[in-house]
Design a protein around this motif. Structure first.
Motif, mmCIF file in Angstrom:
data_model
loop_
_atom_site.group_PDB
_atom_site.id
_atom_site.type_symbol
_atom_site.label_atom_id
_atom_site.label_comp_id
_atom_site.label_asym_id
_atom_site.label_seq_id
_atom_site.Cartn_x
_atom_site.Cartn_y
_atom_site.Cartn_z
ATOM 1 N N MET A 1 2.947 2.530 -13.681
ATOM 2 C CA MET A 1 2.947 3.329 -12.480
ATOM 3 C C MET A 1 4.359 3.381 -11.908
ATOM 4 O O MET A 1 4.969 2.360 -11.676
ATOM 5 C CB MET A 1 2.003 2.681 -11.468
ATOM 6 N N ILE A 2 4.886 4.561 -11.721
ATOM 7 C CA ILE A 2 6.179 4.723 -11.069
ATOM 8 C C ILE A 2 5.921 5.509 -9.784
ATOM 9 O O ILE A 2 5.725 6.702 -9.814
ATOM 10 C CB ILE A 2 7.182 5.454 -11.971
ATOM 11 N N PRO A 3 5.877 4.808 -8.655
ATOM 12 C CA PRO A 3 5.561 5.471 -7.394
ATOM 13 C C PRO A 3 6.729 6.307 -6.880
ATOM 14 O O PRO A 3 7.885 6.056 -7.213
ATOM 15 C CB PRO A 3 5.269 4.310 -6.441
ATOM 16 N N SER A 4 6.415 7.285 -6.064
ATOM 17 C CA SER A 4 7.459 8.125 -5.485
ATOM 18 C C SER A 4 8.139 7.391 -4.331
ATOM 19 O O SER A 4 7.573 6.472 -3.733
ATOM 20 C CB SER A 4 6.865 9.446 -5.013
ATOM 21 N N ILE A 5 9.344 7.821 -4.023
ATOM 22 C CA ILE A 5 10.100 7.232 -2.926
ATOM 23 C C ILE A 5 9.338 7.482 -1.626
ATOM 24 O O ILE A 5 8.850 8.582 -1.380
ATOM 25 C CB ILE A 5 11.525 7.804 -2.882
ATOM 26 N N GLY A 6 9.229 6.447 -0.821
ATOM 27 C CA GLY A 6 8.512 6.524 0.444
ATOM 28 C C GLY A 6 7.085 6.027 0.368
ATOM 29 O O GLY A 6 6.474 5.723 1.380
ATOM 30 N N ALA A 7 6.543 5.935 -0.853
ATOM 31 C CA ALA A 7 5.169 5.445 -1.020
ATOM 32 C C ALA A 7 5.137 3.936 -0.828
ATOM 33 O O ALA A 7 6.155 3.248 -0.945
ATOM 34 C CB ALA A 7 4.656 5.799 -2.411
ATOM 35 N N TYR A 8 3.962 3.430 -0.524
ATOM 36 C CA TYR A 8 3.775 1.983 -0.431
ATOM 37 C C TYR A 8 3.163 1.482 -1.731
ATOM 38 O O TYR A 8 2.303 2.137 -2.324
ATOM 39 C CB TYR A 8 2.868 1.621 0.747
ATOM 40 N N ALA A 9 3.631 0.330 -2.167
ATOM 41 C CA ALA A 9 3.133 -0.276 -3.399
ATOM 42 C C ALA A 9 3.068 -1.781 -3.201
ATOM 43 O O ALA A 9 3.667 -2.334 -2.273
ATOM 44 C CB ALA A 9 4.060 0.056 -4.564
ATOM 45 N N VAL A 10 2.323 -2.428 -4.077
ATOM 46 C CA VAL A 10 2.171 -3.883 -4.010
ATOM 47 C C VAL A 10 2.796 -4.491 -5.255
ATOM 48 O O VAL A 10 2.495 -4.075 -6.382
ATOM 49 C CB VAL A 10 0.678 -4.280 -3.912
ATOM 50 N N ASP A 11 3.669 -5.455 -5.043
ATOM 51 C CA ASP A 11 4.262 -6.225 -6.135
ATOM 52 C C ASP A 11 3.209 -7.260 -6.541
ATOM 53 O O ASP A 11 2.920 -8.193 -5.783
ATOM 54 C CB ASP A 11 5.539 -6.907 -5.631
ATOM 55 N N THR A 12 2.597 -7.083 -7.693
ATOM 56 C CA THR A 12 1.488 -7.954 -8.099
ATOM 57 C C THR A 12 1.939 -9.367 -8.441
ATOM 58 O O THR A 12 1.107 -10.262 -8.539
ATOM 59 C CB THR A 12 0.727 -7.359 -9.293
ATOM 60 N N ARG A 13 3.242 -9.581 -8.579
ATOM 61 C CA ARG A 13 3.725 -10.939 -8.834
ATOM 62 C C ARG A 13 3.562 -11.816 -7.600
ATOM 63 O O ARG A 13 3.364 -13.022 -7.721
ATOM 64 C CB ARG A 13 5.201 -10.914 -9.247
ATOM 65 N N THR A 14 3.662 -11.194 -6.408
ATOM 66 C CA THR A 14 3.633 -11.957 -5.163
ATOM 67 C C THR A 14 2.618 -11.428 -4.152
ATOM 68 O O THR A 14 2.456 -12.021 -3.094
ATOM 69 C CB THR A 14 5.020 -11.920 -4.497
ATOM 70 N N ASP A 15 1.992 -10.286 -4.452
ATOM 71 C CA ASP A 15 1.080 -9.593 -3.533
ATOM 72 C C ASP A 15 1.788 -9.099 -2.278
ATOM 73 O O ASP A 15 1.169 -8.879 -1.256
ATOM 74 C CB ASP A 15 -0.120 -10.458 -3.149
ATOM 75 N N ARG A 16 3.087 -8.895 -2.351
ATOM 76 C CA ARG A 16 3.841 -8.339 -1.222
ATOM 77 C C ARG A 16 3.748 -6.823 -1.234
ATOM 78 O O ARG A 16 3.885 -6.184 -2.275
ATOM 79 C CB ARG A 16 5.317 -8.722 -1.311
ATOM 80 N N VAL A 17 3.567 -6.256 -0.039
ATOM 81 C CA VAL A 17 3.545 -4.806 0.135
ATOM 82 C C VAL A 17 4.956 -4.361 0.471
ATOM 83 O O VAL A 17 5.648 -5.006 1.266
ATOM 84 C CB VAL A 17 2.593 -4.399 1.274
ATOM 85 N N GLY A 18 5.391 -3.270 -0.125
ATOM 86 C CA GLY A 18 6.708 -2.732 0.180
ATOM 87 C C GLY A 18 6.719 -1.229 0.083
ATOM 88 O O GLY A 18 5.869 -0.623 -0.559
ATOM 89 N N ASP A 53 -3.746 -1.982 2.870
ATOM 90 C CA ASP A 53 -2.373 -2.464 2.686
ATOM 91 C C ASP A 53 -1.389 -1.495 3.333
ATOM 92 O O ASP A 53 -0.441 -1.910 4.003
ATOM 93 C CB ASP A 53 -2.027 -2.595 1.201
ATOM 94 N N GLU A 54 -1.615 -0.209 3.105
ATOM 95 C CA GLU A 54 -0.719 0.802 3.660
ATOM 96 C C GLU A 54 -0.809 0.826 5.184
ATOM 97 O O GLU A 54 0.203 0.924 5.872
ATOM 98 C CB GLU A 54 -1.042 2.177 3.086
ATOM 99 N N LEU A 55 -2.000 0.725 5.729
ATOM 100 C CA LEU A 55 -2.165 0.704 7.181
ATOM 101 C C LEU A 55 -1.437 -0.489 7.787
ATOM 102 O O LEU A 55 -0.714 -0.358 8.786
ATOM 103 C CB LEU A 55 -3.647 0.666 7.545
ATOM 104 N N ARG A 56 -1.594 -1.645 7.185
ATOM 105 C CA ARG A 56 -0.915 -2.846 7.673
ATOM 106 C C ARG A 56 0.604 -2.651 7.646
ATOM 107 O O ARG A 56 1.309 -2.995 8.588
ATOM 108 C CB ARG A 56 -1.311 -4.051 6.824
ATOM 109 N N ALA A 57 1.116 -2.055 6.569
ATOM 110 C CA ALA A 57 2.552 -1.827 6.441
ATOM 111 C C ALA A 57 3.042 -0.838 7.496
ATOM 112 O O ALA A 57 4.093 -1.046 8.112
ATOM 113 C CB ALA A 57 2.874 -1.306 5.041
ATOM 114 N N ARG A 58 2.291 0.214 7.745
ATOM 115 C CA ARG A 58 2.691 1.206 8.748
ATOM 116 C C ARG A 58 2.671 0.604 10.160
ATOM 117 O O ARG A 58 3.555 0.890 10.967
ATOM 118 C CB ARG A 58 1.797 2.427 8.667
ATOM 119 N N VAL A 59 1.700 -0.226 10.460
ATOM 120 C CA VAL A 59 1.644 -0.879 11.771
ATOM 121 C C VAL A 59 2.843 -1.808 11.944
ATOM 122 O O VAL A 59 3.474 -1.835 13.010
ATOM 123 C CB VAL A 59 0.311 -1.637 11.961
#
Length: 69
Positions: A1-18, A53-59
């Motif tokens: 998966m290569i997400p577009s710029i501005g999208a939110y994604a989760v790093d599955t190594r750490t479960d961090r949202v970015g 995840d996206e809602l949490r990141a936007r808040v």
């Protein structure tokens, strides 16, 4: 998966949202919600952020902006 710029994604190594900030070589650059230091993640270790995840990141981002002078 290569997400577009501005999208939110989760790093599955750490479960961090970015938020995707760019693509550099074989990596995707992610920035934590609310700001902070970007980190690199291999595209095969990303998953699309779930709606919660996206809602949490936007808040977090809105909270950061509301604290600016």
């Amino acid at each position: 998966m290569i997400p577009s710029i501005g999208a939110y994604a989760v790093d599955t190594r750490t479960d961090r949202v970015g938020q995707v900030m760019g693509h550099e070589g074989p990596y995707v650059q992610l920035r934590p919600p609310g700001g902070g230091r970007e980190w690199d993640c291999p595209p095969d270790r990303l998953r699309r952020a779930a709606p919660r995840d996206e809602l949490r990141a936007r808040v977090m981002e809105l909270n950061r902006v509301s604290r600016l002078p």
